[in-house]
Design an enzyme around this catalytic site. Structure first.
Site, PDB file in Angstrom:
ATOM      1  N   ARG A  58       6.070   9.120  -4.423  1.00 42.55           N
ATOM      2  CA  ARG A  58       5.104   8.480  -5.396  1.00 42.55           C
ATOM      3  C   ARG A  58       4.575   9.348  -6.468  1.00 42.55           C
ATOM      4  NH1 ARG A  58       0.327   5.286  -3.168  1.00 42.55           N
ATOM      5  NH2 ARG A  58       2.166   3.767  -2.645  1.00 42.55           N
ATOM      6  N   LYS A  92       6.194   3.055   2.402  1.00 43.43           N
ATOM      7  CA  LYS A  92       5.942   1.855   3.412  1.00 43.43           C
ATOM      8  C   LYS A  92       6.294   0.558   2.678  1.00 43.43           C
ATOM      9  CE  LYS A  92       2.008   3.616   4.570  1.00 43.43           C
ATOM     10  NZ  LYS A  92       1.900   4.830   3.877  1.00 43.43           N
ATOM     11  N   THR A  93       5.407   0.435   1.608  1.00 45.02           N
ATOM     12  CA  THR A  93       5.604  -0.770   0.830  1.00 45.02           C
ATOM     13  C   THR A  93       6.917  -0.752   0.426  1.00 45.02           C
ATOM     14  OG1 THR A  93       3.350  -0.552  -0.017  1.00 45.02           O
ATOM     15  CG2 THR A  93       4.873  -2.178  -1.117  1.00 45.02           C
ATOM     16  N   THR A 137      -2.169   3.985   7.181  1.00 48.66           N
ATOM     17  CA  THR A 137      -2.302   5.356   7.084  1.00 48.66           C
ATOM     18  C   THR A 137      -3.161   6.142   7.963  1.00 48.66           C
ATOM     19  OG1 THR A 137      -4.438   5.135   5.763  1.00 48.66           O
ATOM     20  CG2 THR A 137      -2.314   5.347   4.435  1.00 48.66           C
ATOM     21  N   ASP A 188      -0.770  -4.634   4.610  1.00 45.60           N
ATOM     22  CA  ASP A 188      -1.030  -3.182   4.161  1.00 45.60           C
ATOM     23  C   ASP A 188      -2.500  -2.838   5.002  1.00 45.60           C
ATOM     24  OD1 ASP A 188      -0.760  -0.769   3.246  1.00 45.60           O
ATOM     25  OD2 ASP A 188      -1.351  -0.974   1.000  1.00 45.60           O
TER      26      ASP A 188
END
Length: 344
Positions: free
Chosen positions: A224, A71-72, A165, A116
């Site tokens: 990640r 997402k980032t 999330t 975020d």
């Protein structure tokens, strides 16, 4: 001159900063370099290309999904593709309307405001964001009481990229103001192998195909985690091996960092052990389970639980968390005689 030891918290903070810097170096900077999420990539490509052809800022974008899926990274890509500057913040950091007003007033044309955990915005800031996203203006209140004056402030055209999330906690009025809502899915092993191969190349390492497949299978469908494990394999190969990222180095590193053949780590196994051995399979409340494993409830809920539920080790019920027969088998324990899930 006295010797002073570096406080442990400073060492941990420096290590975390280095970890974040390493992760940032592996992020793709253009949409064409982004691996996986084909449907969302196609949607973003359409929206960004159309906006570029019209010479305007693209519609606001909401990205939802579990942590670590990109997402980032996508927010950074949107800023790079539109030629704007990424202005990152987070929902918990914006507790007052004044905080948001200060951020909005500093934006320039085509900038991307990345929020975020947007579902955790304070209500007052949320209501100000509605107006800013829809009409590109904010009303700044000067003074207090009867003498207070509202001053309208026009904003340049910018794009909000929200990440969450927990999309279900986002208020409907805020969700409706996004022109594109995309959900990021867990990655399959083929896409993760592509991610790992690209990351290894950026790290200046040669990752063997078998080692990439082994890492992909244990990365929980999350880039990640895949990149983090790759760096640990590189560390092992450098310190204990011959520098090659082969199957031997990969297996040794995974064993050292307690990642088993199903991708479960120490926290995952601690949750399963607590459910199966201490609480007879459940049901167990989240808070009780978190105390049993020595972690915060939010950590158990957002880090361990999604993967355990997705893989069929744990079931969530109104009464609490329950262990499945698969969880017993994975720990080498005997499940209930009838094979049923206790508490259901």
């Amino acid at each position: 001159m006295e010797d002073f030891e570096t406080p442990e918290r400073f060492v941990q903070a420096e290590a975390s900063e280095l970890e974040r810097a390493a992760e940032a170096a592996l992020r793709p900077t253009r949409l064409a370099e982004f691996v996986g999420q084909p449907k969302l990539r196609a949607q973003l490509d359409l929206v960004l290309t159309a906006a570029q052809q019209r010479g305007i800022a693209p519609d606001h974008v909401l990205l939802s999904g579990p942590p670590g899926l990109g997402k980032t990274t996508l927010a950074m890509i949107i800023a790079a593709e539109t030629g704007g500057v990424l202005r990152p913040t987070s929902g918990p950091a914006v507790q007052h309307a004044g905080d948001l007003a200060a951020i909005l007033s500093s934006l320039n044309e085509h900038d991307v405001l990345f929020i975020d955990e947007i579902h955790r915005l304070a209500r007052a800031a949320e209501e100000m964001l509605y107006l800013a996203m829809e009409d590109f203006r904010v009303d700044v209140v000067v003074g207090k009481g009867p003498g207070a004056t509202s001053i309208p402030l026009t904003l340049p055209r910018f794009t909000v990229v929200g990440a969450t999330t927990r999309a279900g906690l986002l208020p409907a009025p805020l969700r409706d103001r996004f022109g594109l809502t995309g959900h990021l899915e867990f990655y399959d092993e083929e896409d993760l192998r592509s991610v790992l191969t690209r990351s290894a190349r950026l790290l200046g390492a040669s990752l063997e195909a078998d080692a990439a497949a082994l890492l992909a299978a244990r990365s929980r469908g999350t880039p990640r985690i895949a990149n983090r494990l790759l760096r640990r394999v590189q560390d092992w190969a450098q310190v204990h091996g011959d520098g090659r990222l082969d199957t031997r180095a990969t297996q040794a590193a995974l064993e050292l960092f307690e990642v088993d053949d199903r991708g479960l780590d120490r926290l995952d196994r601690a949750v399963l052990e607590a459910l199966c051995e201490r609480f007879g399979g459940g049901p167990v409340g989240l808070t009780t389970l978190a105390v049993a494993v020595g972690e915060e409830a939010e950590t158990v809920e957002t880090v361990a639980e999604p993967f355990l539920v997705r893989e069929g080790f744990v079931v969530r019920s109104p009464r609490g968390r329950l262990a499945t027969p698969l969880a017993y088998h994975h720990l080498g324990l005997t499940p209930p005689a009838d094979g049923a899930i206790p508490g259901l």
